[in-house]
Design a protein around this motif. Structure first.
Motif, short mmCIF file in Angstrom:
data_model
loop_
_atom_site.label_atom_id
_atom_site.label_comp_id
_atom_site.label_asym_id
_atom_site.label_seq_id
_atom_site.Cartn_x
_atom_site.Cartn_y
_atom_site.Cartn_z
N TYR A 128 4.52 11.82 -0.08
CA TYR A 128 4.94 10.43 0.11
C TYR A 128 6.00 10.32 1.21
N GLN A 129 6.89 11.29 1.29
CA GLN A 129 7.90 11.27 2.36
C GLN A 129 7.23 11.34 3.72
N TRP A 130 6.17 12.13 3.83
CA TRP A 130 5.42 12.20 5.09
C TRP A 130 4.77 10.86 5.40
N VAL A 131 4.14 10.25 4.41
CA VAL A 131 3.50 8.94 4.62
C VAL A 131 4.55 7.90 5.03
N ASP A 132 5.69 7.93 4.38
CA ASP A 132 6.76 6.99 4.70
C ASP A 132 7.26 7.21 6.12
N LYS A 133 7.42 8.46 6.51
CA LYS A 133 7.88 8.77 7.87
C LYS A 133 6.83 8.35 8.90
N ALA A 134 5.55 8.59 8.60
CA ALA A 134 4.48 8.17 9.52
C ALA A 134 4.49 6.65 9.68
N SER A 135 4.67 5.95 8.57
CA SER A 135 4.72 4.49 8.61
C SER A 135 5.88 4.01 9.49
N PRO A 186 0.80 -1.23 0.00
CA PRO A 186 0.00 0.00 0.00
C PRO A 186 0.83 1.27 0.00
N LEU A 187 2.07 1.23 0.43
CA LEU A 187 2.89 2.44 0.47
C LEU A 187 3.86 2.53 -0.70
N GLU A 188 3.66 1.73 -1.72
CA GLU A 188 4.52 1.79 -2.90
C GLU A 188 4.14 3.01 -3.73
N ALA A 189 5.10 3.82 -4.06
CA ALA A 189 4.85 5.05 -4.82
C ALA A 189 5.04 4.79 -6.30
N SER A 190 4.07 4.15 -6.91
CA SER A 190 4.18 3.75 -8.32
C SER A 190 4.39 4.94 -9.24
N GLY A 191 3.67 6.03 -9.01
CA GLY A 191 3.81 7.21 -9.85
C GLY A 191 5.20 7.82 -9.77
N LEU A 192 5.77 7.85 -8.56
CA LEU A 192 7.13 8.39 -8.40
C LEU A 192 8.15 7.48 -9.07
N LYS A 193 7.95 6.18 -8.96
CA LYS A 193 8.86 5.23 -9.62
C LYS A 193 8.77 5.38 -11.13
N LEU A 194 7.56 5.59 -11.65
CA LEU A 194 7.38 5.79 -13.08
C LEU A 194 8.12 7.04 -13.54
#
Length: 103
Positions: free
Chosen positions: A67-74, A11-19
């Motif tokens: 996404y960095q915020w979501v990653d840090k929250a996780s 669920p936390l994979e940033a597909s758009g950023l990877k693209l």
């Protein structure tokens, strides 16, 4: 059933950023190929990729921050550093404060 199994990715994979990162690498590769081969064979794909990347660059910078915020929250909520409940709450509150200051 775990949620990551429903969609085929965590669920936390940033597909758009990877693209975006992959398209940037492809664009750079096409530029190197053009220089090496002295040909314009790669011009059309390169132009299309560059156009797409430039049209979305402002959007991706905002997504990257979020996404960095979501990653840090996780990271905080998974408590890999073994804080007690008060430590997790304090760390999470600091993140929420940081997020509200950067709206």
């Amino acid at each position: 059933m775990r949620i990551d199994n429903c969609f085929g990715h965590p669920p936390l994979e940033a597909s758009g950023l990877k693209l975006q990162e992959n398209l940037t690498l492809i664009e750079q590769s096409l530029e190197r190929m053009e220089k090496k081969c002295f040909t314009t064979t790669f011009s059309q794909p390169k132009i299309l990729i560059a156009k797409g990347l430039s049209a979305t660059v402002s959007l991706f910078s905002l997504v990257r921050v979020a996404y960095q915020w979501v990653d840090k929250a996780s990271y905080i909520l998974n408590n890999k550093i073994a804080f007690d409940a008060a430590g997790v709450k304090q760390s999470y509150q600091q993140l929420l404060t940081e997020m509200s200051q950067q709206k």
